[in-house]
Design an enzyme around this catalytic site. Structure first.
Site, PDB file in Angstrom:
ATOM      1  CE  LYS A 196      -4.020   1.995   2.402  1.00 52.41           C
ATOM      2  NZ  LYS A 196      -4.842   1.982   3.637  1.00 52.41           N
ATOM      3  CB  SER A 225      -8.041   4.185   2.617  1.00 53.06           C
ATOM      4  OG  SER A 225      -7.182   3.462   3.483  1.00 53.06           O
ATOM      5  CB  SER A 230      -8.203   1.360   5.534  1.00 54.87           C
ATOM      6  OG  SER A 230      -8.835   2.617   5.578  1.00 54.87           O
TER       7      SER A 230
END
Lengths: 515, 504
Positions: A81, A156, A180
């Site tokens: 990420k 997210s 997330s």
């Protein structure tokens, strides 16, 4: 062949690497090819480091050929990420303000996965600074859900979840501040784990809300998440909030859960406040069927009430913006990142303002303003102070119910994946999508999401969430692996094998690899 | 800058009561910074002693320096403070380019040390108790250099450079309560207070405490309030100013005196004081307006979520308490009594900064008076001529050996000065210099008698006078003998022998 390799779980791929049946170079090429094929549709990645990945894979193969004893995941590709600092790749956290910024250091978790021989493929898309539940707030365009390209993959960490679900990587790293990792996992039919707060180092994870953020694994199987958690977890002297505990092997816990398929002696509490109104019918249906499986496997299932959860979202949207408003103050153009000089020049304050105006997206600005307000003199007690009290009440609710049950269970998200743009203009509706996942962050307890089927009304994945007391992460891997095995026994396949193949042209390119 | 109008000091004090408060920042001399493992060394190439933490890079996290916590506890204890069993760091949020994260990690509502007091000695020997509100830990900011302006200040500069080498240097900020009752001694009290804090941190060994280098920095708050008639309640507190950039003890004293005179002139005319920071100018002896500072400044403090509370064990606190050195003020009082010095003599020693050398010299066996005489006399004189510290010239042990040689009659004061010169020049111990330079007093009567008989024989007129009872005539013979002995004789013994031989 290459198609085949991308369909393997990380643990299966690792076995083939260990036995010498395939090389890391082959596995890495397969995933890079898959990325090339599906990225135009999915857009899970912000950066693909193809050359570096191939070089790393070759080096691992060479070490293995030299007879070196490597870790269990050595040679397995992984997506990272973009919130995590990587010394050799830009780390933007999905924001224009960090466009092109390459940190001078690796996050601790990245260091650990490199040391374990994993092969970083690139950086995955995310809502800007992890603020969002759909990945639509990325400054670099949205990620699409591999199950339906018109839908969001959650957020997210939509990039990490979509990369895994689209077979672009067997493993990914995520970060979870209010869901997330877990919510995108649920919306894409993958597995995501938010460890106990302090279980995994935050050093090098670009902070959203320091007291809530936690890095964790994303994968297609429970065992794969456990294997990755074993690599990244444990005390880090660079993170004062990281726990000094000796952790058990999470992979061992997952293997035990899958092998026994029995839940005798386990008490599971269904959270009354995390079901009912506002939950999509198909979500509730698949959730209840999963609970029936758990009961059939010997678990005692009871309903428990956690009344303070009602205030969790309100408290969360004060604590998070407050901490974020301070954490994001460093983006001022002085030392790194974007710099915008106002027309006609100006003072350093003018440059800071112009940079922040141009570099931050609307959701980031909204939360900075909220947080600044909540911390202001005269409002602190009413907002930040009250929110912290609610947080304490939520922690007490957890403590009270965990005196009676071993694990809590709820749907991972109230709905399946919604359409791109559907909630973009309604921040409150977007915030409500995290109501199931936020309590675990406020209390610092671990939570895992795994797929339990497709909602009949839209054919989209539904996830189930388990939560355990702090430090009992192994309990979640064991239980998660049991349920996963029971479900696959019932289905006769994995859920993700039912996902649309996004690159049918590959069928022609690799005849020998037809599944 | 227009000259501010000043009221004569005595008149200002007659009309107004000065009310004081001090914030003293002490830089701790730990090996590494407050929250990172960068060397705690300010100086060198700009931006070299920095880590991602000091630069506030995204993803970096602070870790508390354990040694800094221990030093802070020791300082808190030395200031008579209570030590919090649990204290917390907080973020003080404001945008400024020398602040890498745009927030400073400090302590706010839960400081590590609180509620203490420190005894300060005024120049006339009176003791004044300064109340301490708190001492808390924090990190220093980077250093800005403004380039292109006339004054080196931000106003008028073309651009500014920032050096983060100082960013994250550990600081303890000591905050006094409001200080009443200083009256006309306010400037002297200010100087004595800062001097006492300096003595304390030096005795603890936790800071280099050089004001000129910024290791110790004082922000002096002062306000005036009109005096009221006896029996009436005191007037409410006046508006205060906070004077910064006070880089020496002398400046502290001057700045307070200046602000009293400046504020009094404004107030006497019916004007109002602006609440602001004032910048002290050492060259002109004036303060100038800095930035407005209101009590409503909103730093949006909140507990630092990246750090755990600081929770020192009771055992650690007691261990540090037991290891505290004697308080400098108490120690001075004890030494003065032990040594039996007059006020003047003791003040002389304190001012010379050679107290520790004298303590060490007496410990090596010399009397306090002899040690004082040598250190504040000949050694200080040589140090002054050479422009070096007296303590760097000679060791207390060698001074005590020198004193012992004089006491034994081996050396006269004049010879001892020559021996000291040899020791300073690195010729060895006093004994070795006596031997190598041949400087000992001639105490062999036989050698003296030979010289005396020669001198008497060569001056028959003098001999006759002595025999006539004119004893003072012996001076000429004594002089000749001392010359023959190259000064290495005890003049009193020579005189005895001259009279003996003349009348033999």
């Amino acid at each position: 062949m290459s198609h085949d390799l991308t369909r393997l779980s990380a643990s299966n791929l690792a076995e083939k690497l260990t036995s010498g049946e395939v090389s890391s170079a082959e596995a890495t090429d397969a995933h890079l090819n898959r990325i090339e094929a599906v990225e135009p549709d999915v857009h899970a990645f912000l950066h693909v480091a193809a050359d570096a990945a191939r070089a790393t894979a070759k080096a691992i193969d060479a070490r293995r050929a030299d007879g070196e004893k490597l870790g269990p995941l050595a040679g397995v590709p992984i997506a990272i990420k973009d919130v995590l600092c990587t010394i050799d790749m830009p780390s933007t956290a999905g924001s224009k303000i960090l466009e092109g910024w390459v940190p001078p250091y690796d996050a601790t978790v990245v260091k650990r996965l490199r040391a374990a021989g994993l092969v970083p493929l690139g950086k995955t898309n995310m809502d800007e600074f992890a603020m969002g539940s759909s990945t639509e707030h990325s400054a670099y365009g949205p990620t699409h859900n591999p199950w339906d390209l018109d839908r969001i993959p959650g957020g997210s960490g939509g990039g990490s979840a979509a990369a895994v679900a689209a077979f672009e990587a067997p493993l990914a790293l995520g970060s979870d501040t209010g869901g997330s990792i877990r919510q995108p996992a649920a919306l894409t039919g993958s597995v995501g784990m938010k460890p106990t707060y302090g279980g995994v180092s935050r050093y090098g994870a670009i902070a959203l809300a320091s007291s809530l953020d936690q890095v964790g694994p994303v994968s297609r199987t429970v065992l794969d998440s456990a294997l990755l958690h074993d690599v990244i977890g444990g005390h880090d002297p660079r993170d004062s909030t990281s726990l000094r505990d000796e952790w058990p092997s999470f992979a061992a816990a997952a293997r035990e859960g899958a092998a026994t398929r029995s839940l005798k002696g386990l008490t599971i509490g269904i959270v009354k406040e995390l079901q009912g109104d506002g939950f999509q019918a198909g979500v509730t249906q698949r959730f209840q069927e999963a609970v029936e499986l758990l009961t059939a496997a010997g678990a005692e299932v009871v309903e428990v009430s956690t009344p303070s959860f009602e205030y969790a979202i309100s408290a969360y949207y004060l604590i998070l913006p407050a901490e974020a408003s301070s954490n994001l103050a460093k983006f001022d153009s002085v030392r790194f990142g974007l710099r915008v000089n106002p027309v006609g020049g100006g003072t350093v304050e003018d440059v800071m303002s112009a940079t922040r105006e141009a570099g931050f997206g609307p959701e980031v600005k909204r939360r900075i303003i909220l947080g600044t307000y909540a911390l202001s003199a005269g409002y602190y007690d009413a907002y930040y102070g009250s929110a912290q009290k609610v947080r304490t009440l939520i922690q007490r609710d957890f403590a009270r119910v965990f005196a009676d049950v071993d694990v809590l269970v709820s749907p991972s998200a109230p709905t399946t994946a919604f359409k791109l743009g559907e909630k973009l203009d309604d921040p409150l509706a977007m915030y409500l999508n995290d109501l199931t996942t936020i309590p675990a962050n406020l209390a610092g307890v671990p939570g895992i999401s795994l797929p339990v089927g497709l909602a009949p009304e839209d054919g989209l994945p539904v996830g189930i969430q388990f939560m355990a007391p702090a430090r009992e992460d192994a309990r979640l891997y064991k239980l998660g692996a049991t349920l996963e095995a029971l479900l696959e026994d019932k289905w006769g396949h994995t859920l993700l094998s039912q996902a649309p193949d996004l690159a049918p042209q590959e069928m022609f390119a690799s005849e020998e690899g037809a599944v | 800058m227009a000259k501010a109008e000043l009221m004569p000091y005595d008149k200002a004090i007659e009309m107004f009561e000065p009310v004081l408060g001090f914030e003293v920042h002490v830089e701790l001399n730990t090996k590494t910074k407050m929250f990172s493992d960068a060397p705690n060394f300010f100086g060198g190439e700009p931006n070299t002693n920095v880590t991602p933490v000091d630069l506030g890079l995204p993803g970096s996290l602070p870790v508390v320096n354990e040694q800094a916590v221990k030093y802070s506890i020791s300082l808190g204890l030395a200031l008579g403070c209570s030590i919090a069993p649990s204290s917390r760091f907080a973020r003080k949020n404001y945008f400024y380019p020398d602040l890498a994260k745009n927030y400073q990690i400090s302590q706010f509502d839960e400081p590590i040390a609180f509620s203490g007091s420190v005894e300060v000695e005024l120049p006339d020997g009176r003791l004044f108790t300064v109340p301490i509100e708190r001492a808390h830990m924090e990190e220093d900011a980077g250093k800005l250099t403004h380039v292109g302006g006339a004054t080196g200040r931000i106003q008028g500069a073309e651009y500014s450079l920032v050096d983060y080498n100082r960013a994250g240097v550990p600081l303890v900020e000591i905050v006094t309560d409001i200080i009443y009752g200083a009256e006309s001694d306010a400037p002297e009290l200010a100087k004595a207070y800062v001097s006492t804090i300096r003595d304390i941190v030096v005795s603890l060994g936790i800071s280099d405490a050089k004001m000129e280098r910024g290791n110790l920095r004082c922000d002096a708050n002062i306000s005036l309030r009109p005096r009221t008639a006896p029996g009436e309640p005191p007037a409410k507190l006046g508006t205060r100013t906070e004077t910064k950039n006070v880089n020496s003890l002398r400046s502290v004293e001057r700045a307070i005196r200046y602000e009293i005179q400046r504020q009094a002139a404004i107030l006497a005319k019916g004007g109002t004081i602006t609440q602001e920071t004032r910048h002290w100018h050492e060259d002109t002896g004036e303060t100038s307006a800095g930035r407005p500072k209101s009590d409503a400044d909103d730093y949006r403090y909140f507990p630092e979520p990246d750090l755990l509370p600081v929770e020192p064990s009771a055992e650690l606190i007691e261990e540090l308490r037991a290891a505290l050195p004697e308080a400098p003020a108490l120690r001075r009082r004890r030494l003065k009594a032990d040594w039996g010095f007059t006020d003047l003599e003791f003040q002389d020693v304190v001012n010379s900064g050679l107290l520790n050398e004298i303590v060490a010299t007496t410990a090596a066996g010399a009397s306090a008076q002899s040690a004082r005489k040598w250190w504040t006399g000949e050694i200080a004189r040589v140090a002054n001529v050479r422009g070096v510290d007296a303590s760097s010239l000679v060791s207390p042990l060698h001074v005590s050996e020198l004193v012992a040689l004089v006491d034994a009659g081996t050396l006269t004061d004049r010879l001892a000065r020559q021996v000291l010169d040899g020791v300073i020049e690195g010729e060895g111990t006093p004994d070795e210099v006596v031997a190598s330079r041949g400087l000992a007093v001639v105490s062999d009567d036989g050698a003296l008698i030979v010289a005396i008989d020669e001198a008497l024989a060569s001056q028959p007129d003098v001999l006759a006078k002595i025999r006539d009872g004119k004893v003072q005539a012996a001076g000429a013979v004594i002089g000749a003998v001392m010359k023959a002995m190259k000064g290495q004789a005890d003049a009193a013994r020579v005189r005895e022998l001259v009279l003996e031989r003349a009348n033999a």
